[in-house]
Design a protein around this motif. Structure first.
Motif, PDB file in Angstrom:
ATOM      1  N   VAL A  54       0.858  -1.186   0.000  1.00 17.37           N
ATOM      2  CA  VAL A  54       0.000   0.000   0.000  1.00 17.37           C
ATOM      3  C   VAL A  54       0.894   1.235   0.000  1.00 17.37           C
ATOM      4  CG1 VAL A  54      -1.759   1.283   1.264  1.00 17.37           C
ATOM      5  CG2 VAL A  54      -1.833  -1.212   1.217  1.00 17.37           C
ATOM      6  N   ARG A  55       0.681   2.098  -1.005  1.00 17.01           N
ATOM      7  CA  ARG A  55       1.483   3.309  -1.138  1.00 17.01           C
ATOM      8  C   ARG A  55       0.570   4.527  -1.254  1.00 17.01           C
ATOM      9  NH1 ARG A  55       5.964   2.927  -1.316  1.00 17.01           N
ATOM     10  NH2 ARG A  55       7.776   2.519  -2.495  1.00 17.01           N
ATOM     11  N   ARG A  70      -0.870  -5.240  -4.718  1.00 23.07           N
ATOM     12  CA  ARG A  70      -1.283  -6.645  -4.650  1.00 23.07           C
ATOM     13  C   ARG A  70      -2.632  -6.875  -5.335  1.00 23.07           C
ATOM     14  NH1 ARG A  70      -2.267 -10.202   0.804  1.00 23.07           N
ATOM     15  NH2 ARG A  70      -2.731 -12.152  -0.252  1.00 23.07           N
ATOM     16  N   PHE A  71      -3.576  -5.983  -5.060  1.00 21.01           N
ATOM     17  CA  PHE A  71      -4.914  -6.125  -5.633  1.00 21.01           C
ATOM     18  C   PHE A  71      -5.130  -5.225  -6.847  1.00 21.01           C
ATOM     19  CE2 PHE A  71      -5.454  -7.230  -1.088  1.00 21.01           C
ATOM     20  CZ  PHE A  71      -5.809  -8.545  -1.264  1.00 21.01           C
ATOM     21  N   ASP A  72      -4.103  -4.480  -7.240  1.00 22.23           N
ATOM     22  CA  ASP A  72      -4.171  -3.567  -8.375  1.00 22.23           C
ATOM     23  C   ASP A  72      -5.356  -2.609  -8.252  1.00 22.23           C
ATOM     24  OD1 ASP A  72      -3.157  -2.503 -10.701  1.00 22.23           O
ATOM     25  OD2 ASP A  72      -4.423  -3.753 -11.978  1.00 22.23           O
ATOM     26  N   THR A  73      -5.454  -1.969  -7.075  1.00 24.37           N
ATOM     27  CA  THR A  73      -6.520  -1.005  -6.833  1.00 24.37           C
ATOM     28  C   THR A  73      -5.922   0.368  -6.560  1.00 24.37           C
ATOM     29  OG1 THR A  73      -6.566  -1.510  -4.467  1.00 24.37           O
ATOM     30  CG2 THR A  73      -8.094  -2.729  -5.888  1.00 24.37           C
ATOM     31  N   SER A  74      -6.723   1.364  -6.798  1.00 23.24           N
ATOM     32  CA  SER A  74      -6.305   2.741  -6.572  1.00 23.24           C
ATOM     33  C   SER A  74      -7.527   3.541  -6.132  1.00 23.24           C
ATOM     34  CB  SER A  74      -5.736   3.320  -7.859  1.00 23.24           C
ATOM     35  OG  SER A  74      -5.382   4.655  -7.664  1.00 23.24           O
ATOM     36  N   MET A  75      -7.303   4.465  -5.218  1.00 21.77           N
ATOM     37  CA  MET A  75      -8.391   5.356  -4.795  1.00 21.77           C
ATOM     38  C   MET A  75      -7.833   6.734  -4.523  1.00 21.77           C
ATOM     39  SD  MET A  75      -9.260   4.145  -0.899  1.00 21.77           S
ATOM     40  CE  MET A  75     -10.283   5.497  -0.404  1.00 21.77           C
TER      41      MET A  75
END
Length: 89
Positions: A54-55, A70-75
């Motif tokens: 998490v970055r 890891r989950f290829d998510t972005s917010m």
């Protein structure tokens, strides 16, 4: 005696409430806390200690991008909006 306790409690409550609402973030605060509480500059990045996948990154417009590789998510996070919401209460 009760009068002294009442005055001391009033002073303590008023001093701590203003310190928490408007105080400067401590130098020992984590980089993520600085970024998410609107104390970061554009381009600042931080990785979570407990989960390095998490970055957090501050964008040019002041928004914070939180990504999880890891989950290829972005917010997107708007720290100034969260600060305004907290101060409304």
């Amino acid at each position: 005696m009760i009068k002294n306790l009442t005055v001391a409690a009033f002073v303590l409550i008023s001093a701590t409430s203003t310190a928490f609402a408007n105080g400067i973030l401590s130098n020992i605060a984590s980089p993520i806390a600085k970024i998410t509480q609107d104390h970061g500059n554009a381009g600042d990045t931080a990785a979570s200690v407990s989960n390095p996948e998490v970055r957090f990154r501050v964008l040019d417009n002041g928004m914070v991008e939180r990504t999880n590789s890891r989950f290829d998510t972005s917010m997107m996070i708007d720290p100034s909006a969260e600060l305004r919401e907290r101060n409304r209460r």
